[in-house]
Structures are given as structure tokens and as C-alpha cells.
Design an enzyme around this catalytic site. Structure first.
Site, PDB file in Angstrom:
ATOM      1  N   GLU A 135     -15.337  32.304 -41.342  1.00 30.10           N
ATOM      2  CA  GLU A 135     -15.071  31.312 -40.308  1.00 30.10           C
ATOM      3  C   GLU A 135     -15.952  31.446 -39.078  1.00 30.10           C
ATOM      4  OE1 GLU A 135     -10.559  29.965 -41.068  1.00 30.10           O
ATOM      5  OE2 GLU A 135     -10.858  31.577 -39.647  1.00 30.10           O
ATOM      6  N   CYS A 137     -18.542  31.435 -31.954  1.00 33.59           N
ATOM      7  CA  CYS A 137     -18.242  32.779 -32.467  1.00 33.59           C
ATOM      8  C   CYS A 137     -18.490  32.767 -33.972  1.00 33.59           C
ATOM      9  CB  CYS A 137     -16.765  33.071 -32.154  1.00 33.59           C
ATOM     10  SG  CYS A 137     -16.192  34.619 -32.839  1.00 33.59           S
ATOM     11  N   CYS A 169     -14.271  43.254 -43.905  1.00 34.79           N
ATOM     12  CA  CYS A 169     -14.848  44.357 -43.126  1.00 34.79           C
ATOM     13  C   CYS A 169     -14.337  45.662 -43.719  1.00 34.79           C
ATOM     14  CB  CYS A 169     -14.450  44.253 -41.653  1.00 34.79           C
ATOM     15  SG  CYS A 169     -15.192  45.564 -40.637  1.00 34.79           S
ATOM     16  N   CYS A 229      -9.846  48.737 -38.996  1.00 40.37           N
ATOM     17  CA  CYS A 229      -9.118  49.008 -37.746  1.00 40.37           C
ATOM     18  C   CYS A 229      -7.666  48.574 -37.942  1.00 40.37           C
ATOM     19  CB  CYS A 229      -9.760  48.248 -36.586  1.00 40.37           C
ATOM     20  SG  CYS A 229     -11.475  48.735 -36.318  1.00 40.37           S
ATOM     21  N   CYS A 278      -6.397  44.934 -36.979  1.00 46.00           N
ATOM     22  CA  CYS A 278      -7.288  43.810 -37.279  1.00 46.00           C
ATOM     23  C   CYS A 278      -7.040  43.268 -38.676  1.00 46.00           C
ATOM     24  CB  CYS A 278      -8.741  44.251 -37.153  1.00 46.00           C
ATOM     25  SG  CYS A 278      -9.895  42.974 -37.689  1.00 46.00           S
ATOM     26  N   GLY A 286     -16.062  40.576 -39.646  1.00 42.94           N
ATOM     27  CA  GLY A 286     -17.038  41.586 -40.045  1.00 42.94           C
ATOM     28  C   GLY A 286     -17.623  42.385 -38.891  1.00 42.94           C
ATOM     29  N   HIS A 333     -10.783  50.045 -27.014  1.00 43.20           N
ATOM     30  CA  HIS A 333      -9.366  49.986 -27.427  1.00 43.20           C
ATOM     31  C   HIS A 333      -8.528  51.236 -27.164  1.00 43.20           C
ATOM     32  CE1 HIS A 333     -10.596  46.265 -29.107  1.00 43.20           C
ATOM     33  NE2 HIS A 333     -11.077  46.724 -30.233  1.00 43.20           N
ATOM     34  N   CYS A 353      -8.670  34.857 -31.420  1.00 42.06           N
ATOM     35  CA  CYS A 353      -9.198  36.154 -31.816  1.00 42.06           C
ATOM     36  C   CYS A 353      -8.160  36.895 -32.639  1.00 42.06           C
ATOM     37  CB  CYS A 353      -9.515  36.960 -30.568  1.00 42.06           C
ATOM     38  SG  CYS A 353     -10.429  38.430 -30.889  1.00 42.06           S
TER      39      CYS A 353
HETATM   40  N1  SAH Z   1     -16.371  44.163 -35.858  1.00 50.29           N
HETATM   41  C1  SAH Z   1     -16.731  43.876 -34.528  1.00 50.29           C
HETATM   42  C2  SAH Z   1     -16.754  42.396 -34.192  1.00 50.29           C
HETATM   43  C3  SAH Z   1     -15.665  41.545 -34.751  1.00 50.29           C
HETATM   44  S1  SAH Z   1     -14.087  41.858 -34.082  1.00 50.29           S
HETATM   45  C4  SAH Z   1     -15.840  44.642 -33.563  1.00 50.29           C
HETATM   46  O1  SAH Z   1     -14.871  45.243 -34.001  1.00 50.29           O
HETATM   47  O2  SAH Z   1     -16.158  44.663 -32.384  1.00 50.29           O
HETATM   48  C5  SAH Z   1     -14.157  41.042 -32.495  1.00 50.29           C
HETATM   49  C6  SAH Z   1     -13.091  41.537 -31.523  1.00 50.29           C
HETATM   50  O3  SAH Z   1     -11.772  41.108 -31.937  1.00 50.29           O
HETATM   51  C7  SAH Z   1     -13.035  43.057 -31.470  1.00 50.29           C
HETATM   52  O4  SAH Z   1     -12.994  43.505 -30.139  1.00 50.29           O
HETATM   53  C8  SAH Z   1     -11.747  43.348 -32.185  1.00 50.29           C
HETATM   54  O5  SAH Z   1     -11.239  44.587 -31.821  1.00 50.29           O
HETATM   55  C9  SAH Z   1     -10.875  42.194 -31.779  1.00 50.29           C
HETATM   56  N2  SAH Z   1      -9.674  42.015 -32.618  1.00 50.29           N
HETATM   57  C10 SAH Z   1      -9.529  42.290 -33.919  1.00 50.29           C
HETATM   58  N3  SAH Z   1      -8.276  42.024 -34.333  1.00 50.29           N
HETATM   59  C11 SAH Z   1      -7.590  41.574 -33.263  1.00 50.29           C
HETATM   60  C12 SAH Z   1      -6.268  41.132 -33.048  1.00 50.29           C
HETATM   61  N4  SAH Z   1      -5.384  41.089 -34.034  1.00 50.29           N
HETATM   62  N5  SAH Z   1      -5.904  40.735 -31.814  1.00 50.29           N
HETATM   63  C13 SAH Z   1      -6.816  40.747 -30.804  1.00 50.29           C
HETATM   64  N6  SAH Z   1      -8.097  41.147 -30.943  1.00 50.29           N
HETATM   65  C14 SAH Z   1      -8.490  41.569 -32.152  1.00 50.29           C
HETATM   66 FE1  SF4 Z   2     -13.968  45.370 -38.703  1.00 51.42          FE
HETATM   67 FE2  SF4 Z   2     -14.137  44.700 -36.105  1.00 51.42          FE
HETATM   68 FE3  SF4 Z   2     -11.898  44.227 -37.526  1.00 51.42          FE
HETATM   69 FE4  SF4 Z   2     -12.535  46.732 -36.932  1.00 51.42          FE
HETATM   70  S1  SF4 Z   2     -12.012  45.081 -35.466  1.00 51.42           S
HETATM   71  S2  SF4 Z   2     -11.837  46.009 -38.948  1.00 51.42           S
HETATM   72  S3  SF4 Z   2     -14.766  46.664 -37.076  1.00 51.42           S
HETATM   73  S4  SF4 Z   2     -13.893  43.289 -37.831  1.00 51.42           S
END
Ligand code: SAH
Ligand code: SF4
Length: 372
Positions: free
Chosen positions: A91, A104, A111, A115, A118, A168, A224, A342
């Protein structure tokens, strides 16, 4: 083999034409047709000799990822779902604002970094996106926005900023990401300034150094947590590249960065990382790195083990940082009515890592509010 010209930046196109006995200026011509005019049809590239256009028709193609769906939220946020083959979809989210338009985009189907907050990570990993699939998101969204109007026109006013914060980890797909970034910056293509293109990373230290040397755009780092103990749990890659190494890499990056600060992203998880004492710990941790903070209210997804911090807690956490003189913003959640915020980016990933012990087809990922 037929080459997809959307996979090539200026250097790649120059090499492609050299292989076929053509001079370097052909690369510039084709680049402009493809990325300034959005043309996929060689027949209309009228400043190129007909014989070469015919040859291109048999040697090359122009294939962006197909748009599966295009939905507009009540607040104007627009979410695109792209087919990247093999049952996978990724997306992009377009966020229009008064002064700018931010797109974005995604860099991987799924990925591998897992995390804990996520939902992309929870889907598992299928594969890296190709350059054509990364830049093709920009190409297609410009088409959808009607941003191409002629050889000299471009969609700068509509898409003024690009953030690699979709599905990703961009730095785990570094080569393709760098080629796509070069196209974004190239004046014969999208002509964006380095300050207006942001890569977000969870902290792949060696790749941060490479990005700095190969294509230093603005950098956002997903922090984080204020200490290794907590970050090990939230962002498992921290076990490999702990905070001390990550912050040193941020300092090295700043030597070449287009902005004189790093943006630290910090997802606000109720009762996990949102106490005043943790804000103070964060200040001490990042003291040596010129930075801004972007607090992201957590966006829950089905089965997620966390809750979003209450608004007063987010406000108080921000105050502690602000009182110490660190610029701190809180990300607005936009597009959540169409799951474009996000943490809500859906996508569709056939998990090859089989982390969950089965092949999963996840239609509804959750990543709210992607982009600033
Ligand atoms: N992989 C990269 C970029 C994609 S994630 C990274 O981790 O930075 C983009 C942002 O969205 C990151 O800061 C990530 O921590 C945040 N993110 C992921 N899952 C989320 C969620 N459930 N709620 C809010 N932010 C989230
Ligand atoms: Fe991957 Fe970024 Fe999600 Fe972590 S927050 S699992 S690095 S997409």
C-alpha cells in the site's frame, strides 16, 4: 530478456542505451518521458527516432504495479493498494495538506524484523520490492492525481514530499531503495529535494552508513524506547544493533544529511514506554544527537498486545521533551476510516518465513497514520 525501464535510474538507463549503441542523452530523454510525463507508450516519445522507438518496443517495457484499489478517506487521505504479484499486495497513502502533499510508500511485501507493535511485522516477510514496484507507486499515484500534464509538467505541488514509511524496512532492501531514491531526486525525473524525501528505519546500522554515502536523504529513526532492555522487546533488531551503536550511526549520518537533525519516531504505548521518567531517560540518551521527536499514538490491530497511550499522557510526555528544548510533534492520525493511518496499511503478504507456522494471507494489516 525484456527490461522494465522503471527499474532503471539515469545510470542504469545510460548503461542500457550504451549496450545498444546509443548515446547517453537518450537516457535523459527517456527518463523525462517516463518520470516527468508519466508516459509508458514509446510511440508518443516523439523526440526519439522512430527506428529506436520500434527497437525499444521489442527490448523494453514500462510496467508499474497495478492498482487494485484506491479509496479516499473523509479527511482527504487516499489509500492505494498495489498488486505486486504472487498473491502479494502493498500500500501507499497520499496525505494532502494545505502546504504540501505527502506520499507514504512501501519497500517490501511484509517485513522480517517483527517489531512487537507492528502489524506489517506480524504478517511475516515475503520479498523485497523491485525498483519498478517502489517508484511505480509514485508513478501510479501521480496518474491517479492527474499530476502529469505535459513534457515540462510535474506533480511537485501535488506530491511535494515522499516518506518511505509504508510497509517494510527500506534499509533491508537497500540497493533497490537507493535506486528509487535517485529517481526521486533526479531533475529529469521527480526532482524532489533531499530534504523532502525521508527514509524511516528501525536501525540497521551498517545500511545507515551506506545510505549516508550513497544517497543521504532526510532520516527518521524508529526509537520507541529509552533503553536497551525495553527496545530489545519492542524492536528486536536492537539486540543486533543496540542503542549506543544506533545513536553513533545517527551522528555519522548527520555529517552528510540534508537536514541538521534526525527525527526520532516514538510510538506511544500505554504503560509501556510513556512515563515521564522514560521521557527524561530519552533526553539523556539522545543528548549528543541533534534531533526532533515525533510521537506516534499507537494504532491497535487485531491481536495486538498494546493499547494507545491516553491523550493526556502523550501531551505530558511531549511537554517533558519540549521543556528540555527538544522540538517534539505528535503525529495526527489521518485516514483511519479507510485503514490508511500509520499501522493500518493493509497489504496482503504470503508469508515465506512461516513465522506463524503456516502460510498466512493477511488482508488487514494495521499501521495507523503513516506519514508526517
Ligand atoms: N520499517 C521502517 C519504516 C516503516 S514503519 C521503520 O520501522 O521505521 C513506519 C513507522 O510506523 C515506524 O516508526 C513504525 O514504528 C511505526 N508503526 C508501526 N506500527 C505501528 C502502529 N501499530 N502504530 C503506530 N505506529 C506504528
Ligand atoms: Fe518492520 Fe518497521 Fe514494522 Fe518494525 S516497525 S516490523 S521494521 S515495518
Amino acid at each position: 530478456m525484456t527490461v522494465n525501464l522503471l527499474d532503471l535510474d539515469a545510470a542504469g538507463l545510460t548503461a542500457f542505451f550504451a549496450e545498444h549503441g546509443e548515446r547517453p542523452f537518450r537516457a535523459r530523454q527517456v527518463l523525462r518521458w517516463l518520470h516527468r510525463c508519466g508516459q509508458a507508450d514509446f510511440a508518443v516519445m516523439t523526440d526519439i527516432a522512430r527506428s529506436l522507438r520500434d527497437e525499444l518496443g521489442s527490448l523494453a517495457m514500462v510496467v508499474p504495479p497495478a492498482v487494485i484499489s484506491d479509496r479516499i478517506s473523509d479527511d482527504g487521505t487516499r489509500k492505494f493498494l498495489f498488486d505486486v504479484g504472487g498473491g502479494n499486495a502493498v500500500e501507499s497513502v497520499f496525505i494532502p495538506e494545505e502546504e504540501r502533499g505527502t506520499l507514504c510508500i512501501s519497500t517490501q511485501a511484509g517485513c522480517a524484523l517483527d517489531c512487537s507493535f507492528c502489524s506489517t511485522g506480524k504478517q511475516g516477510f515475503n520479498r523485497n520490492l523491485s525498483v519498478a514496484e517502489i517508484i511505480g507507486q509514485l508513478w501510479q499515484v501521480r496518474h491517479a492525481l492527474g499530476a502529469w500534464q505535459g513534457p515540462e509538467a510535474n506533480g511537485e505541488r501535488l506530491i511535494s514530499n515522499v516518506v518511505l514509511m509504508g510497509m517494510g524496512e527500506p534499509l533491508a532492501n537497500l540497493d533497490n531503495t537507493v535506486t528509487a531514491l535517485r529517481l526521486m531526486l533526479d531533475d529529469n525525473a521527480y526532482g524532489l529535494s533531499r530534504r523532502r524525501v525521508t527514509v524511516s528505519t528501525s536501525g540497521l546500522v551498517p545500511a545507515m552508513d551506506r545510505l549516508r554515502d550513497e544517497c543521504a536523504v532526510a532520516l527518521a529513526v524508529s526509537l520507541h524506547a529509552p533503553n536497551d532492555g525495553l527496545r530489545d522487546q519492542l524492536v528486536p533488531i536492537n539486540r543486533k544493533y543496540p542503542l549506543r551503536e544506533l545513536l553513533a550511526a545517527c551522528q555519522r549520518y548527520l555529517e552528510k544529511a540534508p537536514r541538521d537533525f534526525v527525527t526520532f519516531e516514538y510510538v506511544m504505548l500505554d504503560g509501556v514506554n510513556d512515563a515521564d521518567a522514560q521521557a527524561r531517560e530519552l533526553l539523556a540518551l539522545t543528548r549528543a544527537v541533534p534531533c526532533k521527536f515525533n510521537l506516534i499514538p499507537f494504532n491497535p490491530f487485531p491481536g495486538s498486545p498494546y493499547r494507545r497511550s491516553p491523550t493526556y499522557r502523550i501531551r505530558r510526555f511531549a511537554e517533558v521533551l519540549l521543556e528540555a528544548g527538544v522540538v517534539t510533534t505528535t503525529r495526527k492520525t489521518r485516514g483511519d476510516d479507510i485503514d490508511a493511518a500509520c499501522g493500518q496499511l493493509a497489504g496482503q503478504v504470503l508469508d515465506r518465513t512461516q513465522r506463524t507456522g503456516r502460510r498466512t494471507l493477511v488482508l488487514q494489516l494495521d499501521r495507523q497514520d503513516a506519514c508526517t
